[in-house]
Design a protein around this motif. Structure first.
Motif, short mmCIF file in Angstrom:
data_model
loop_
_atom_site.label_atom_id
_atom_site.label_comp_id
_atom_site.label_asym_id
_atom_site.label_seq_id
_atom_site.Cartn_x
_atom_site.Cartn_y
_atom_site.Cartn_z
N SER A 54 0.83 -1.21 0.00
CA SER A 54 0.00 0.00 0.00
C SER A 54 0.86 1.25 0.00
O SER A 54 1.98 1.25 0.52
N ALA A 55 0.33 2.30 -0.61
CA ALA A 55 1.00 3.60 -0.65
C ALA A 55 -0.08 4.68 -0.68
O ALA A 55 -1.18 4.46 -1.23
N PRO A 56 0.18 5.83 -0.08
CA PRO A 56 -0.83 6.90 -0.09
C PRO A 56 -1.24 7.28 -1.51
O PRO A 56 -0.42 7.31 -2.43
N TYR A 57 -2.53 7.57 -1.68
CA TYR A 57 -3.08 7.98 -2.98
C TYR A 57 -3.49 9.44 -2.88
O TYR A 57 -4.34 9.80 -2.06
N ALA A 58 -2.88 10.28 -3.69
CA ALA A 58 -3.13 11.73 -3.59
C ALA A 58 -4.55 12.11 -3.99
O ALA A 58 -5.09 13.12 -3.52
N ASN A 59 -5.18 11.33 -4.88
CA ASN A 59 -6.55 11.60 -5.33
C ASN A 59 -6.68 13.01 -5.87
O ASN A 59 -7.58 13.78 -5.49
N ASN A 60 -5.79 13.36 -6.77
CA ASN A 60 -5.78 14.71 -7.32
C ASN A 60 -7.03 15.05 -8.13
O ASN A 60 -7.36 16.23 -8.32
N ILE A 61 -7.74 14.04 -8.63
CA ILE A 61 -8.95 14.31 -9.42
C ILE A 61 -10.20 14.33 -8.56
O ILE A 61 -11.31 14.50 -9.06
N GLY A 62 -10.03 14.16 -7.26
CA GLY A 62 -11.15 14.32 -6.34
C GLY A 62 -12.21 13.25 -6.40
O GLY A 62 -13.42 13.55 -6.29
N LEU A 63 -11.81 12.00 -6.55
CA LEU A 63 -12.78 10.91 -6.57
C LEU A 63 -13.43 10.74 -5.20
O LEU A 63 -12.77 10.81 -4.17
N THR A 64 -14.74 10.50 -5.20
CA THR A 64 -15.44 10.18 -3.96
C THR A 64 -15.57 8.67 -3.83
O THR A 64 -15.38 7.92 -4.80
N ALA A 65 -15.91 8.24 -2.62
CA ALA A 65 -16.06 6.80 -2.39
C ALA A 65 -17.15 6.21 -3.29
O ALA A 65 -16.99 5.12 -3.84
N ARG A 66 -18.25 6.93 -3.47
CA ARG A 66 -19.33 6.42 -4.31
C ARG A 66 -18.91 6.36 -5.78
O ARG A 66 -19.26 5.42 -6.49
#
Length: 343
Positions: free
Chosen positions: A250-262
Motif C-alpha cells: 500500500s501507498a498513499p493515494y493523492a486523489n488529485n482528481i477528487g474521486l469520492t467513495a461512491r
C-alpha cells in the motif's frame, strides 16, 4: 579462509545474488569446490504461515532422509542443540553425540553418510530462518576448516531464505510502499526493511486477501480508504518457497482528481462490466443517480465513453473490491482473465 574457500564463497554470493530466484545448483557446486568430500546438501527455510521448515533446495538425499532432516531433526535434542549454538555443529560435537542418535543410526548411517555438519541460519541471536546441512560418505571429512567456511556463509544464506524478505517485491516497489505478508487466520507480518501496511489489520482487507489467494491470479490493484485518506493497494501472489502466499502492498493515494467513495464504487461496477441498472441495484440507489456518477467519472477520468472509462479505471486500479461474491465489487468478476503471474 584459504584461497579455494574464498573463491567458493564469492561464487556462492554471486549465485545467491539479489534476483527473485537463487541458483542453488551453483551454490552446491561451490560448496563442493571448497569441501570436496560433500556428497549431499540441503537448505531449508522456516515458513511462518504453516509453522514448519520447508525444503528450498537439496541434492544427494533420499526422500526419507530429506524429510527427516527438514522436519524431524528440528524436534530432537540435537535440533535444540543446533538452534542454541552460535556456530555450525559437526556430527561429533558434544555434549550430545549425534552418532548415537536414532536419527543417525536409523537413517544417515544406513545410507552411507558417515560425516556431517549442520548450521542454523539466523538473522540475529533469536531468529532462526532456516538450516543448512551437508554430509560426506567418509568419516572425518569435516573439521574446523569446514566449520569456519560454513560459518562465514550463514548470514548471507539466511538473508536469502528469510521468509519476510521478498527480492521480487523489492525490485518492483519503491520506498513509498509499505507491505505486509497476510497470514491466513493469523497476524500479518511486515516484510523485511519495510514498514507494515497500515491496512493490514483491516478485517475487510484480510478477507479480500483470503479470497484473492484462492483465485489463481498474480496481482490485483485497487483503492482503499485508510485511517488518514485513500491508499493505492496491490495484492501480490508470491510463489517462492517459504515466501509463498499473499503480500499486501500500500501507498498513499493523492486523489488529485477528487474521486469520492461512491464514484469509486460506480467505477468498480463499470470495470466489472455491469449495467447502470445492475450497479444501482447493488448500491441501492436509483439508476438516474448512477448515470449522474458515470457522467462525473467521464469528466474526471477525461474519457469520452463508458468503455474508455472502464479501461482507464482498470489500469489505474480505480476499483474497490469485496470478498463477498456478487455485487459491484465481486473480486472474482473483477479479476477474470487476469494474468496468473506478475510483473
Amino acid at each position: 579462509m584459504d584461497p579455494t574457500m574464498v573463491t567458493s564463497a564469492l561464487r556462492i554470493g554471486a549465485a545467491l545474488g539479489s534476483a527473485a530466484d537463487v541458483e542453488w545448483d551453483e551454490v552446491f557446486d561451490a560448496i563442493t569446490g571448497a569441501v570436496p568430500d560433500v556428497c549431499a546438501a540441503q537448505v531449508v527455510g522456516w515458513d511462518p504461515v504453516v509453522s514448519r521448515f520447508v525444503v528450498l533446495a537439496e541434492r544427494g538425499y533420499s526422500r526419507s532422509i530429506s524429510h527427516d532432516l527438514a522436519h524431524e531433526l528440528p524436534r530432537t535434542r540435537w535440533g535444540g542443540q543446533l538452534f542454541d549454538s552460535d556456530v555450525p555443529l559437526l556430527m561429533d560435537d558434544a555434549p550430545h553425540n549425534f552418532r548415537d542418535s536414532p536419527h543417525y543410526q536409523e537413517n544417515l548411517r544406513p545410507a552411507g553418510l558417515e560425516d556431517g555438519l549442520s548450521a542454523a541460519l539466523r538473522l540475529d541471536r533469536h531468529r532462526v530462518v532456516g538450516m543448512l546441512h551437508i554430509n560426506a560418505s567418509v568419516q572425518q571429512a569435516f573439521g574446523e576448516r569446514t566449520r569456519a567456511f560454513v560459518g562465514e556463509l550463514e548470514r548471507t544464506v539466511a538473508r536469502r531464505v528469510d521468509p519476510l524478505r521478498s527480492p521480487r517485491f523489492e525490485a518492483w516497489f519503491g520506498p513509498e510502499w509499505t507491505a505486509s505478508r497476510l497470514v491466513p487466520g493469523g497476524t500479518p507480518l511486515p516484510l523485511a526493511d519495510r514498514a507494515a501496511s497500515p491496512l493490514a489489520d483491516d478485517p475487510k482487507i484480510q478477507a479480500i486477501g483470503a479470497a484473492f489467494a484462492d483465485l489463481g491470479v498474480g496481482t490485483v490493484a485497487f483503492l482503499w480508504p485508510g485511517p488518514d485518506g485513500w491508499y493505492r493497494v496491490r495484492l501480490l501472489r508470491i510463489p517462492d518457497g517459504v515466501r509463498t502466499g499473499v503480500i499486501l502492498a500500500s501507498a498513499p493515494y493523492a486523489n488529485n482528481i477528487g474521486l469520492t467513495a461512491r464514484e469509486v464504487d460506480v467505477a468498480t461496477g463499470i470495470v466489472a462490466g455491469l449495467s447502470n441498472q445492475a450497479i444501482a441495484e447493488s448500491l441501492v440507489v436509483s439508476r438516474r443517480t448512477v448515470e449522474t456518477y458515470v457522467e462525473r467519472l467521464l469528466g474526471k477520468l477525461d474519457c469520452q465513453s463508458r468503455g474508455e472509462a472502464a479501461g482507464v479505471a482498470a489500469r489505474a486500479g480505480i476499483i474497490r473490491p469485496t470478498a463477498t461474491p456478487g455485487g459491484v465489487g465481486d473480486l472474482h468478476r473483477l479479476t477474470r482473465g487476469a494474468d496468473p503471474h506478475w510483473p
